[in-house]
Design a protein around this motif. Structure first.
Motif, short mmCIF file in Angstrom:
data_model
loop_
_atom_site.label_atom_id
_atom_site.label_comp_id
_atom_site.label_asym_id
_atom_site.label_seq_id
_atom_site.Cartn_x
_atom_site.Cartn_y
_atom_site.Cartn_z
N ASP A 1 0.83 -1.22 0.00
CA ASP A 1 0.00 0.00 0.00
C ASP A 1 0.86 1.25 0.00
O ASP A 1 0.32 2.36 -0.07
CB ASP A 1 -0.83 0.05 1.29
N THR B 1 -0.15 2.08 10.77
CA THR B 1 -1.36 1.64 11.48
C THR B 1 -0.99 0.62 12.56
O THR B 1 -1.45 0.71 13.70
CB THR B 1 -2.37 1.04 10.49
N TRP C 1 -7.01 4.11 11.40
CA TRP C 1 -5.66 4.51 10.95
C TRP C 1 -5.37 5.90 11.52
O TRP C 1 -6.26 6.58 12.04
CB TRP C 1 -5.58 4.54 9.42
N TRP D 1 -6.77 14.69 -1.20
CA TRP D 1 -7.62 13.48 -1.10
C TRP D 1 -7.08 12.48 -0.09
O TRP D 1 -7.81 11.56 0.32
CB TRP D 1 -7.76 12.81 -2.47
N LEU E 1 -3.42 13.70 5.82
CA LEU E 1 -2.24 13.56 6.68
C LEU E 1 -2.41 14.49 7.88
O LEU E 1 -2.41 15.71 7.74
CB LEU E 1 -0.99 13.94 5.87
N GLN F 1 -3.45 3.44 -3.42
CA GLN F 1 -4.18 4.44 -2.65
C GLN F 1 -5.17 5.23 -3.53
O GLN F 1 -6.17 5.74 -3.03
CB GLN F 1 -3.21 5.39 -1.92
N PHE G 1 -7.98 2.77 -3.28
CA PHE G 1 -8.53 2.52 -1.94
C PHE G 1 -9.09 3.79 -1.30
O PHE G 1 -10.16 3.78 -0.70
CB PHE G 1 -7.42 1.94 -1.05
N VAL G 2 -8.38 4.91 -1.44
CA VAL G 2 -8.78 6.14 -0.76
C VAL G 2 -9.44 7.13 -1.72
O VAL G 2 -10.59 7.52 -1.51
CB VAL G 2 -7.57 6.80 -0.07
#
Ligand code: FO1
Length: 306
Positions: free
Chosen positions: A33, A48, A63, A84, A87, A146, A149-150
């Motif tokens: 990832d 994580t 996370w 997107w 952090l 990512q 996934f995100v």
């Protein structure tokens, strides 16, 4: 030794850490990832797992850090930067420090430094210190992990996944030593996403062969309860791959390295894999639940003979 991915894996690793002294546990974490974002090396699964074992993780999200502030994200958004991938201000320090240390150290060495600073006594290592990137092929084209996934919230229909670099990648030194350890007692595939988090670890170099050769039984803990995933897109991906979210489906995905299964009571009738199977309550609601499941898994592992 426990092989772990994101949130589910971190919770299981935390439970195992509550049951075992530091010298008896190695947590091997997926790095497929990982990606470069805003010039920073992001390792979501390693962070994580580290934050969870340090007791610093945000329990809601699973996370990142608890009690985060998001000033950096607000500022980068004002400047029109990529916003997107969130952090947090404290999480940012981890990525910036990792970038500096990676100039002279391996990812596993950097992770050990972070663990020492966070007061984590159990060993957490990258599955490989070589480059490995999961690439998702979907009905909307090829996506970096990512991005899928995100950024796209795992909405595109999943078709297949490549683990770019896996063939040439080698297990990290601590992972390799554990694979070759004649006294290793158990290898636990944590209830992470089998396709996104466990498969990339198994794809590294000769890991599958070495798992088969290890004297330790390989136990897979199902991430499904009654055909549903506890968290994340595992069930959606299995459905899109026409794999049942069942013990048999899990085995068809993970392949012949699995010696025994841990499933939820809800799936006990349908198991029928022919493998030694422990049916229990696999939902880890809190730290106590994580420790309970881990202790049951360890007792079961001792009863499973190769
Ligand atoms: N997951 C999200 O759904 N949205 C995010 O903005 C996000 C940011 C993020 C930052 C650091 C980090 O360590 C993890 C983060 N994650 C986020 C989770 C991450 O994408 C997943 O945990 C793993 O890649 C899959 O398990």
């Amino acid at each position: 030794m426990a092989l772990a991915g994101g949130v589910g894996g971190a919770r299981m690793a935390n439970g195992l850490a509550a049951c075992l002294p530091p010298e008896d546990l190695l947590v091997v974490v997926n790095v497929g990832d990982d990606f470069e974002h805003l010039g920073l090396p992001i390792s979501p699964d390693l962070d994580t797992v580290c934050y969870t074992l340090a007791g610093l993780n945000d329990r809601e999200r699973g996370w990142g850090l608890a009690g985060e502030s998001w000033n950096f994200m607000a500022a980068i958004r004002e400047l029109g930067g990529e916003d997107w991938f969130n952090l947090g201000d404290r999480d940012l320090a981890t990525h910036i420090l990792r970038r500096t240390l990676l100039e002279t150290q391996s990812l596993s060495e950097v992770t050990r430094h972070i663990c020492e600073r966070l007061g984590i006594v159990h060993r957490i290592v990258a599955a490989t210190d070589d480059r490995l990137r999961s690439i998702v092929h979907s009905d909307e084209g090829t996506l970096a992990f990512q991005d899928y996934f995100v950024r796209r919230r795992a909405e595109p229909a999943f078709r297949s996944i490549d683990f770019d670099g896996a063939e040439a990648a080698r297990p990290s030194p601590a992972f390799a030593a554990a694979l070759d350890d004649p006294d290793l007692e158990a290898i636990i595939l944590c209830p992470s996403n089998p396709v996104l988090s466990i498969a990339p670890i198994l794809a590294i170099g000769d890991v599958r062969d070495r798992l088969r050769r290890s004297p330790a039984p390989v136990l897979a803990i199902s991430p499904f309860i009654g055909g549903e995933a506890i968290k994340g897109p595992a069930a959606k991906i299995f459905n899109e791959l026409n794999i049942p979210c069942s013990p048999q489906g899990l085995i068809s995905c993970l392949g012949d390295v699995v010696d025994a299964l841990v499933i939820d009571h809800a799936d006990a009738e349908s198991s029928g894999t022919g493998l030694p199977t422990l049916a229990t309550d696999t939902l880890m609601r809190d730290d106590a639940g994580q420790k309970r499941l881990a202790s049951e898994v360890l007792a079961f592992a001792r009863s499973v003979r190769r």
